[in-house]
Each structure stands twice: as C-alpha cells, then as structure tokens.
Design a protein around this motif. Sequence first.
Motif, mmCIF file in Angstrom:
data_model
loop_
_atom_site.group_PDB
_atom_site.id
_atom_site.type_symbol
_atom_site.label_atom_id
_atom_site.label_comp_id
_atom_site.label_asym_id
_atom_site.label_seq_id
_atom_site.Cartn_x
_atom_site.Cartn_y
_atom_site.Cartn_z
ATOM 1 N N GLY A 179 0.922 -1.293 -0.031
ATOM 2 C CA GLY A 179 -0.087 0.042 -0.151
ATOM 3 C C GLY A 179 0.636 1.196 0.027
ATOM 4 O O GLY A 179 0.519 2.254 -0.618
ATOM 5 N N ILE A 180 1.772 1.242 0.671
ATOM 6 C CA ILE A 180 2.863 2.384 0.707
ATOM 7 C C ILE A 180 3.587 2.631 -0.508
ATOM 8 O O ILE A 180 3.636 3.804 -1.033
ATOM 9 C CB ILE A 180 3.970 2.150 1.907
ATOM 10 N N TRP A 181 3.901 1.483 -1.040
ATOM 11 C CA TRP A 181 4.536 1.470 -2.378
ATOM 12 C C TRP A 181 3.559 2.165 -3.328
ATOM 13 O O TRP A 181 4.036 3.060 -4.269
ATOM 14 C CB TRP A 181 5.114 0.240 -2.796
ATOM 15 N N VAL A 191 2.254 6.710 -7.079
ATOM 16 C CA VAL A 191 1.300 7.442 -7.691
ATOM 17 C C VAL A 191 1.724 8.875 -7.458
ATOM 18 O O VAL A 191 1.588 9.846 -8.251
ATOM 19 C CB VAL A 191 -0.121 6.956 -7.266
ATOM 20 N N TYR A 192 2.038 9.193 -6.150
ATOM 21 C CA TYR A 192 1.785 10.709 -5.638
ATOM 22 C C TYR A 192 3.163 11.070 -5.466
ATOM 23 O O TYR A 192 3.449 12.520 -5.285
ATOM 24 C CB TYR A 192 1.083 10.513 -4.475
ATOM 25 N N ILE A 193 4.133 10.570 -5.492
ATOM 26 C CA ILE A 193 5.660 10.921 -5.622
ATOM 27 C C ILE A 193 6.236 10.789 -6.929
ATOM 28 O O ILE A 193 6.745 11.766 -7.591
ATOM 29 C CB ILE A 193 6.481 10.263 -4.473
ATOM 30 N N ARG A 194 6.040 9.835 -7.458
ATOM 31 C CA ARG A 194 6.868 9.407 -9.035
ATOM 32 C C ARG A 194 5.895 9.779 -9.976
ATOM 33 O O ARG A 194 6.194 9.855 -11.090
ATOM 34 C CB ARG A 194 6.923 7.826 -9.114
ATOM 35 N N GLY A 195 4.321 9.876 -9.758
ATOM 36 C CA GLY A 195 3.563 10.560 -10.736
ATOM 37 C C GLY A 195 3.151 9.263 -11.683
ATOM 38 O O GLY A 195 2.674 9.664 -12.809
ATOM 39 N N ASN A 196 3.112 8.068 -11.298
ATOM 40 C CA ASN A 196 2.826 7.081 -12.152
ATOM 41 C C ASN A 196 1.282 6.866 -12.260
ATOM 42 O O ASN A 196 0.581 6.886 -11.147
ATOM 43 C CB ASN A 196 3.277 5.559 -11.734
ATOM 44 N N SER A 197 0.777 6.936 -13.352
ATOM 45 C CA SER A 197 -0.728 6.993 -13.464
ATOM 46 C C SER A 197 -1.286 5.543 -13.670
ATOM 47 O O SER A 197 -2.180 5.109 -14.424
ATOM 48 C CB SER A 197 -1.384 7.607 -14.775
ATOM 49 N N ILE A 198 -0.499 4.552 -13.010
ATOM 50 C CA ILE A 198 -1.171 3.063 -13.357
ATOM 51 C C ILE A 198 -2.221 2.771 -13.047
ATOM 52 O O ILE A 198 -3.104 2.148 -13.456
ATOM 53 C CB ILE A 198 0.035 2.315 -12.751
ATOM 54 N N PHE A 199 -2.631 3.392 -11.757
ATOM 55 C CA PHE A 199 -4.059 3.126 -11.260
ATOM 56 C C PHE A 199 -5.265 3.740 -12.019
ATOM 57 O O PHE A 199 -6.387 3.194 -12.109
ATOM 58 C CB PHE A 199 -4.119 3.516 -9.680
#
Length: 644
Positions: free
Chosen positions: A533-535, A540-548
């Motif tokens: 969950g932390i990863w 999403v919110y630090i690296r900006g990955n839009s995978i979700f």
Amino acid sequence: MNHMTESFSYVWLIPFLPLLGAFINVFVNRNPRVSGMIACATVAASFLLALGVFFQLIGLPDGERSVDVVVYSWITTGTFAVDVAFLVDPLSTVMMLVVTGVGLLIHVYSIGYMGKDACCVRYFSYLNLFMFAMLILVMGNNFLLMFVGWEGVGLCSYLLIGFWCERRSAANAGMKAFVVNRIGDFAFILGLLLIFLYAGSLTYADVFAADPAVLAPVITAITLLLFVGAMGKSAQVPLHVWLPDAMEGPTPVSALIHAATMVTAGVYMVARCHVLFAQSATAMTAVAVVGAVTAIFAAYIALTQYDIKRVLAYSTVSQLGYMFLACGVGYFTAGIFHLVTHAFFKALLFMGAGSVIHALEHALEKGRDPQDLRNMGGLRDLMPVTYKSMLLATLAIAGIAPFAGFFSKDLILLGAFVNAPALWLVGLATGAMTAFYMFRLLFMTFGGETRLSRDETEKVRESSRVMTIPLVLLAVLSTVGGFIGIPHVFAAGMDRFGGFLAPVFSGLPEAQVPSASVELTLMVLTLLLAAAGIWGAYTVYIRGNSIFDRLVPRALYTLSLEKFYVDEIYDTLIVGPVRKIARGCWRILDSAIIDGGLTLAALTVRSMGNAIRYTQTGVVQNYALIMVVGALVVFAYITGFLGP
C-alpha cells in the motif's frame, strides 16, 4: 464503606473537576486567556488522579481489582434503585487514562489553535463539559449512569461540531450528528428497558450475574438493541454519515471527540457488556460483520477524498470497524488495545492536520481551501515537527512494525483468522488500503513539489510550541505505545495490557491461538500488504505514475469519490419524504386546522363584539328604552302572557 472502597473514595473528583472548570468558565471567568489555563488545569488534575487509581489498582491481586464506589443514593422507588456510583476496575481505569491523558494534550493544543478565537471561553467550557460526560460514561457502575454520560457526550458533540454556528454547514453538521445519534439512542433505551424488565436491575454487577436462563428469551434482542446504539455513537454503517460531516467543527474537537474518546464509547459499551454479548451468537456475528463491512467500506471511500480532515474521518470510521471486528470474534482485549493505540495516533493525525490547516489559513490566497490536499505539497521542510510527527503516526496506523498500530492490528487479525477467516480477508484488504490512503495523505501534504505560490510559501510557518509539544508527546506514544501488548510469540508473559485486563474478561472462553509459525506468517503477510500500500501511494503521488488510472474502472473511482452516494440515497428515501410529510402536516394540521380553528374562534368573537357594540350608543334614552323593553318581557313571561 469497606476499607477497599475508602481507598478509592476520591474517584468522584475525576469527573467532577472538568465539570468545575466548565462552571468557572461559564459563570465566573470572562478572560479568554485564562479560560484555556482553567480547562487544562482541571483536566490535568483529573489525569493525575486517574494515574493514582491505576497505580493503586495494579498493586491489588487480580481477584480484588473491581471496586464499586458509591457516592450517594440517586433514585429509589419501589423495586427500582440506582446509585451515583463508580466502578473502578482495569477496563474503566484504561478508559480514564485515555480520556484524561489524550484529552489533556488536546486541551493544551487548543490553547494555540483556538487562542485567538473570539469565543474561546465558550469553547473551553464545552470541552470541559464533554470531558465530564465522557468520564461519567466510562466510570459509572450502572447502565443509567452510563446513559447519562452517553447523552451528555451527544449533547457536547452537537455543541462543538456546530461551534462556528455562523457557518450554515457547521450548524447543519451539528444537527445531523444529533439526529443520527438519536436513532441509535432510541434502540439503546429499548435495550436498557428490556434489561431492567428481565434482570430487575440496571447495576452491572446484578445484570451480569443474572441467571442466563432468565435473560435467554430476550438476550439477542437486548444485545442487538445495545449494538444499534453503539453503531450510532461509533459511526458504523449505515449510521456512519454524521462523522465525516462533523469535521466542520474545530480540528481539536475532531481530535478529541471524533478520534480518541466519544466515538469509542460504543466499543467500550460492547466490551463492558461482553457477558451479555457472549450469550448470543447472533449478536456476536452481527458485531463482527458490521465491523468488518464498516472497516473496508470507509477505507475504500478514504482512498479518493481530498479534504484532509475527511480522509481522517473515514479512517476513524474504518478503524472503529476494526475494533468491533475484534469484539465480534471474541477478542475484546484486542478491541480495547486498538482503542488505546488508535487514540494516540489518530489524535496526533488530526492535530497534525490542524497544524497544517492553521499554517495555511494565514498563507493561502483568498478562495483557496486550506483543507484541500490539492493546495498543499512540499511542506516537509517548512513544517518539520508536524511532518515528522505525522510520519510516525502514519506508520503506526498503517500497521508497520514496531509502531503502536502494528501490535493491536495484528491481534485483531489473528482473532479474525482463528474465528472468521472470511472476515480476516476483509481485514487484510482494509489494512492495505489504510496504508495506501494514509501515505497518499502524507505525500500530498508534505512530499513532492509544492502547489503553493512563492508568496504563499514564504508565509508558511511551523506552529507554536504549545501546539507542537503535544504532537511530539503523542508521536512518542504512537511509536512505543504498542509495547504494552507484545504478542506471546515474541516474548511469553510480555502482554502486560492483556494481563491487566484479564480479570475483566476472565469469564470468557479461552481464546484459541494458532502455532507460532502460523502467527509469524500472518504478521509477515500483513506487513507485506501494508508495504504494498505504501509503495502504491509512493508510485502514484511521488513518482507520478498513472498506473491506477489505467487499471481502476472509472465507475469504481466515482463510487469512492462520491462516498457511494449514501447521503444522496438518504436524502431521497428518508429526508425528502419526511420533509414532505412534515410540510403536509404543517399545512393541514398546523395552518389549516389549528391556526384555522383559532382564527375562526377569534373572528366569531370579533363578529359578536361588532354586533353587540351597536347597542352601546352612549345615549341615555336608548339605555332607558332597552331597560323598559326588558322589564316588559320579563313581566310578560312571569304573568304567563308569553308562555302556556
């Protein structure tokens, strides 16, 4: 009064001192600066007395750790008798320490947060009054005294949620909390009536010692009614809707009432009545299922909220669900243990959020919401004490070892695994979601690039010491507080918390415990899911990955963002029809019948008066003529001229 009772004869001062503080602030003090000091001093004195009770209690043998202290005879009529009396035992002592200890830190914090408010005298009066009511609730030795405290915290909640009553949203939130709690309270009252009808008493000792055969016909009804009361007070689905709206009140109120004390009253009541609940498998199942459903339901909603306080509000609802899950599977000690650790880290999270809001209120440009996570970011270096404190609290609530939440959550999940594997899976999923949404909150608030302008950034300052010192103290408790209940798999006999509460729950069947290897495997699995969950939040919110965004269907996201449309459903199915019925009653009963009847009566009297006033001409000759005519009519009637 025996010697044991005499040694605890001072316990009545623990609830009385906050009441005295409220009285002084209402009727004597008019100085805003002094009001906070009076409130803090009375709560500090109560905390010291509670510590004295604790140290006295641990010096007694297990069999003697339950003392009734009768203050005076309250109601005596026929066979009904109730005293103003307090029960001193391990469970009530734990609650006393939590209420007064955490409450004291929040009172101190409030001096900095509310010190410049024009109505801070009224605020501290309400806060002290709440402490009195909550202490009455947890210290009483009978159901009626508990009910007095139960209603008292409901009243104080209404007053504090709607404290800024000039804001319509705050006034509506206070009313909503009051009305929703009345639903639960109605069921609670019915449960108390059934208890008295069948047990013949409302004193805990008498009711819990009653022959199970006497209560057997109604035990399920009693426990379910009591639980509905707990659902209202502790914001369980479907009576959870008042708690998120309660964030309209001042942030210290959220920390005290809606994180550490009032909302845990339902959990305390179920634990206190464990003797009754244990006699009904149906009630125990209902408690566990409602708790598990509430835990995952509220966690799912918290995943997408942007108001920092509402995220914490839904988190509170979810964690309360964990506590009921523990009680429902028979692990009452685990439920109370999580109540204690939750008081530490959730009060800290609310106070940390308040520190951020307090700083941004003076920094953000007009029109920018200081509670919106999308207006934050990059505050780590600007508010280092608040950041570090909230980081520790976030690790605790996420269940990361060795922080406080790890030990209490592990015990709950262990109980669910042994007694209800399906609910254990729900608890696991909830744990992973908790880690995700809490680190989402942390990263959006303190991490990444700031979303403040340069001018706004320059205005952000760390909160004053009167606000940060309570944060630091709660951060310490959130870090080491779990060590009072170390699982036996790590060190046999180190579960001091469970050992302290053992006399209270001694009548329950011995809890089943899996092998050490199974328990360790469950712990590792829980930690791995929390880490996942932390990863996910970091990705999403630090690296900006839009995978979700690609993986999660838009409909599921919308359901979470819109809180499953529960409020809208209630408005359509309940609030709207009730308003229409009320409006119809107003138009037909009130306006047409009642007001119309009064208006008709008034018009009749006025018409008669208008008719009669024509005889009052003021001319003496007319009056003489009327008198003569009247005399003639009377004479004719007497002589029989007008009659047979």
